[in-house]
Design a protein around this motif. Structure first.
Motif, mmCIF file in Angstrom:
data_model
loop_
_atom_site.group_PDB
_atom_site.id
_atom_site.type_symbol
_atom_site.label_atom_id
_atom_site.label_comp_id
_atom_site.label_asym_id
_atom_site.label_seq_id
_atom_site.Cartn_x
_atom_site.Cartn_y
_atom_site.Cartn_z
ATOM 1 N N ILE A 49 8.291 -1.889 6.250
ATOM 2 C CA ILE A 49 7.566 -0.733 5.708
ATOM 3 C C ILE A 49 7.594 -0.775 4.182
ATOM 4 O O ILE A 49 6.560 -0.606 3.521
ATOM 5 C CB ILE A 49 8.161 0.582 6.249
ATOM 6 C CG1 ILE A 49 7.943 0.696 7.762
ATOM 7 C CG2 ILE A 49 7.562 1.789 5.515
ATOM 8 C CD1 ILE A 49 8.755 1.802 8.425
ATOM 9 N N ASN A 50 8.768 -0.999 3.616
ATOM 10 C CA ASN A 50 8.909 -1.092 2.164
ATOM 11 C C ASN A 50 8.050 -2.223 1.596
ATOM 12 O O ASN A 50 7.441 -2.078 0.530
ATOM 13 C CB ASN A 50 10.374 -1.326 1.785
ATOM 14 C CG ASN A 50 10.962 -0.192 1.006
ATOM 15 O OD1 ASN A 50 10.267 0.531 0.305
ATOM 16 N ND2 ASN A 50 12.265 -0.038 1.125
ATOM 17 N N PHE A 51 8.010 -3.339 2.299
ATOM 18 C CA PHE A 51 7.233 -4.487 1.837
ATOM 19 C C PHE A 51 5.755 -4.120 1.708
ATOM 20 O O PHE A 51 5.146 -4.320 0.655
ATOM 21 C CB PHE A 51 7.419 -5.667 2.801
ATOM 22 C CG PHE A 51 6.839 -6.949 2.298
ATOM 23 C CD1 PHE A 51 7.598 -7.799 1.505
ATOM 24 C CD2 PHE A 51 5.542 -7.314 2.614
ATOM 25 C CE1 PHE A 51 7.064 -8.986 1.029
ATOM 26 C CE2 PHE A 51 5.001 -8.502 2.138
ATOM 27 C CZ PHE A 51 5.759 -9.344 1.342
ATOM 28 N N PHE A 52 5.172 -3.569 2.769
ATOM 29 C CA PHE A 52 3.756 -3.178 2.699
ATOM 30 C C PHE A 52 3.539 -2.080 1.653
ATOM 31 O O PHE A 52 2.558 -2.111 0.914
ATOM 32 C CB PHE A 52 3.239 -2.715 4.060
ATOM 33 C CG PHE A 52 2.800 -3.830 4.954
ATOM 34 C CD1 PHE A 52 1.772 -4.690 4.582
ATOM 35 C CD2 PHE A 52 3.407 -4.024 6.183
ATOM 36 C CE1 PHE A 52 1.365 -5.727 5.411
ATOM 37 C CE2 PHE A 52 2.994 -5.059 7.026
ATOM 38 C CZ PHE A 52 1.974 -5.914 6.644
ATOM 39 N N ALA A 53 4.437 -1.111 1.593
ATOM 40 C CA ALA A 53 4.288 -0.001 0.645
ATOM 41 C C ALA A 53 4.270 -0.490 -0.800
ATOM 42 O O ALA A 53 3.550 0.059 -1.642
ATOM 43 C CB ALA A 53 5.409 1.016 0.843
ATOM 44 N N HIS A 54 5.047 -1.522 -1.093
ATOM 45 C CA HIS A 54 5.134 -2.049 -2.452
ATOM 46 C C HIS A 54 4.142 -3.182 -2.722
ATOM 47 O O HIS A 54 3.852 -3.478 -3.878
ATOM 48 C CB HIS A 54 6.553 -2.531 -2.753
ATOM 49 C CG HIS A 54 7.512 -1.418 -2.962
ATOM 50 N ND1 HIS A 54 8.169 -0.789 -1.922
ATOM 51 C CD2 HIS A 54 7.906 -0.790 -4.082
ATOM 52 C CE1 HIS A 54 8.935 0.171 -2.407
ATOM 53 N NE2 HIS A 54 8.802 0.190 -3.718
ATOM 54 N N ALA A 55 3.618 -3.819 -1.679
ATOM 55 C CA ALA A 55 2.711 -4.954 -1.873
ATOM 56 C C ALA A 55 1.256 -4.525 -2.002
ATOM 57 O O ALA A 55 0.499 -5.127 -2.770
ATOM 58 C CB ALA A 55 2.853 -5.928 -0.705
ATOM 59 N N LEU A 56 0.862 -3.511 -1.262
ATOM 60 C CA LEU A 56 -0.533 -3.073 -1.273
ATOM 61 C C LEU A 56 -0.824 -2.198 -2.489
ATOM 62 O O LEU A 56 0.048 -1.432 -2.912
ATOM 63 C CB LEU A 56 -0.842 -2.276 0.003
ATOM 64 C CG LEU A 56 -0.848 -3.065 1.306
ATOM 65 C CD1 LEU A 56 -0.831 -2.114 2.501
ATOM 66 C CD2 LEU A 56 -2.064 -3.992 1.367
ATOM 67 N N PRO A 57 -2.034 -2.253 -3.041
ATOM 68 C CA PRO A 57 -2.408 -1.305 -4.086
ATOM 69 C C PRO A 57 -2.331 0.129 -3.530
ATOM 70 O O PRO A 57 -2.379 0.330 -2.311
ATOM 71 C CB PRO A 57 -3.856 -1.685 -4.414
ATOM 72 C CG PRO A 57 -3.991 -3.111 -3.962
ATOM 73 C CD PRO A 57 -3.081 -3.236 -2.770
ATOM 74 N N PRO A 58 -2.206 1.148 -4.385
ATOM 75 C CA PRO A 58 -1.993 2.511 -3.893
ATOM 76 C C PRO A 58 -3.003 3.011 -2.853
ATOM 77 O O PRO A 58 -2.602 3.536 -1.819
ATOM 78 C CB PRO A 58 -2.030 3.367 -5.162
ATOM 79 C CG PRO A 58 -1.523 2.447 -6.228
ATOM 80 C CD PRO A 58 -2.081 1.095 -5.853
ATOM 81 N N ARG A 59 -4.284 2.857 -3.095
ATOM 82 C CA ARG A 59 -5.268 3.352 -2.121
ATOM 83 C C ARG A 59 -5.126 2.648 -0.781
ATOM 84 O O ARG A 59 -5.171 3.275 0.276
ATOM 85 C CB ARG A 59 -6.702 3.182 -2.634
ATOM 86 C CG ARG A 59 -7.110 4.228 -3.641
ATOM 87 C CD ARG A 59 -8.551 4.070 -4.115
ATOM 88 N NE ARG A 59 -9.510 4.267 -3.054
ATOM 89 C CZ ARG A 59 -10.588 3.500 -2.873
ATOM 90 N NH1 ARG A 59 -10.837 2.472 -3.666
ATOM 91 N NH2 ARG A 59 -11.418 3.768 -1.897
ATOM 92 N N GLU A 60 -4.955 1.344 -0.818
ATOM 93 C CA GLU A 60 -4.803 0.581 0.412
ATOM 94 C C GLU A 60 -3.501 0.944 1.122
ATOM 95 O O GLU A 60 -3.464 1.066 2.350
ATOM 96 C CB GLU A 60 -4.867 -0.917 0.121
ATOM 97 C CG GLU A 60 -6.254 -1.427 -0.201
ATOM 98 C CD GLU A 60 -6.706 -1.224 -1.645
ATOM 99 O OE1 GLU A 60 -6.028 -0.504 -2.421
ATOM 100 O OE2 GLU A 60 -7.763 -1.783 -2.011
ATOM 101 N N GLY A 61 -2.433 1.126 0.355
ATOM 102 C CA GLY A 61 -1.172 1.539 0.957
ATOM 103 C C GLY A 61 -1.279 2.893 1.632
ATOM 104 O O GLY A 61 -0.733 3.117 2.718
ATOM 105 N N LEU A 62 -2.005 3.792 1.006
ATOM 106 C CA LEU A 62 -2.218 5.109 1.613
ATOM 107 C C LEU A 62 -3.075 5.021 2.868
ATOM 108 O O LEU A 62 -2.815 5.709 3.853
ATOM 109 C CB LEU A 62 -2.826 6.070 0.591
ATOM 110 C CG LEU A 62 -1.763 6.669 -0.313
ATOM 111 C CD1 LEU A 62 -2.288 6.959 -1.696
ATOM 112 C CD2 LEU A 62 -1.195 7.917 0.335
#
Length: 189
Positions: A49-62
């Motif tokens: 979860i942390n990996f995706f949250a920190h790897a994706l740009p903010p809009r994509e992560g949201l």
């Protein structure tokens, strides 16, 4: 994974601290795809979860987090409003929607994943985190990612058989978003 703009995991891993289990199976030299594969276990779900949250740009992560929250219970009118406002911000990131998410985050609180999701929008780095009448104060780097961890992490099941299925949903949804899909915007259209 075209939305994750890194050749290796090094830059991503420098943004958060891995668990002991995660640190034992992922290296900074791995590609992001290999890192995701390595962390896709029940024992390292929070690292994933942390990996995706920190790897994706903010809009994509949201978008990734909102898609995972699609089946989460809406416990109040504010959580329904939160889901709609976050989706609206992802579709068109306006200051008005970002500020509304800040208000909803306060109203909902951090016991509910939608409160964390609203914090992620409010803390995404595109505007001040204090009232508009005060001098601009920007959030710490990657604060939105910590809120994404809170939102998605609250959904993680305790039972092993349910957790394995959740790991797969986190991984599949993350891959889809990283490859350019916008599942949270496609739902209901």
């Amino acid at each position: 994974m075209k939305k994750i703009p890194f050749e290796t995991c090094g830059d991503i891993l420098s943004r958060f601290e891995l668990s002991e289990e995660g640190a034992a199976i992922i290296t900074p030299e791995m590609t992001p795809a290999d890192g995701v594969s390595a962390l896709s276990t029940s024992e390292t779900i929070f690292d994933l979860i942390n990996f995706f949250a920190h790897a994706l740009p903010p809009r994509e992560g949201l978008c990734w987090a909102l898609s995972l929250l699609a089946s989460a219970p809406r416990t109040s009118p504010d959580t329904i409003s939160a889901q709609n406002t976050v989706r609206a911000w992802i579709d068109e990131p306006t200051e008005r929607a970002r500020r509304r998410c800040g208000d909803l985050a306060e109203a909902i609180g951090t016991e509910d994943p939608f409160g964390w999701l609203c914090n992620a929008v409010f803390w995404n780095g595109s505007g001040s985190i204090v009232t508009p009448d005060l001098p601009v104060v920007l959030p710490q780097p990657y604060l939105h990612a910590k809120a994404l961890l809170g939102a998605v992490g609250l959904l993680a099941p305790l039972e092993d058989d349910e957790r394995a299925a959740f790991v797969e949903r986190v991984r599949e949804t993350g891959h889809a978003v990283a490859d350019g899909a916008w599942p949270c915007l496609e739902e209901g259209r």
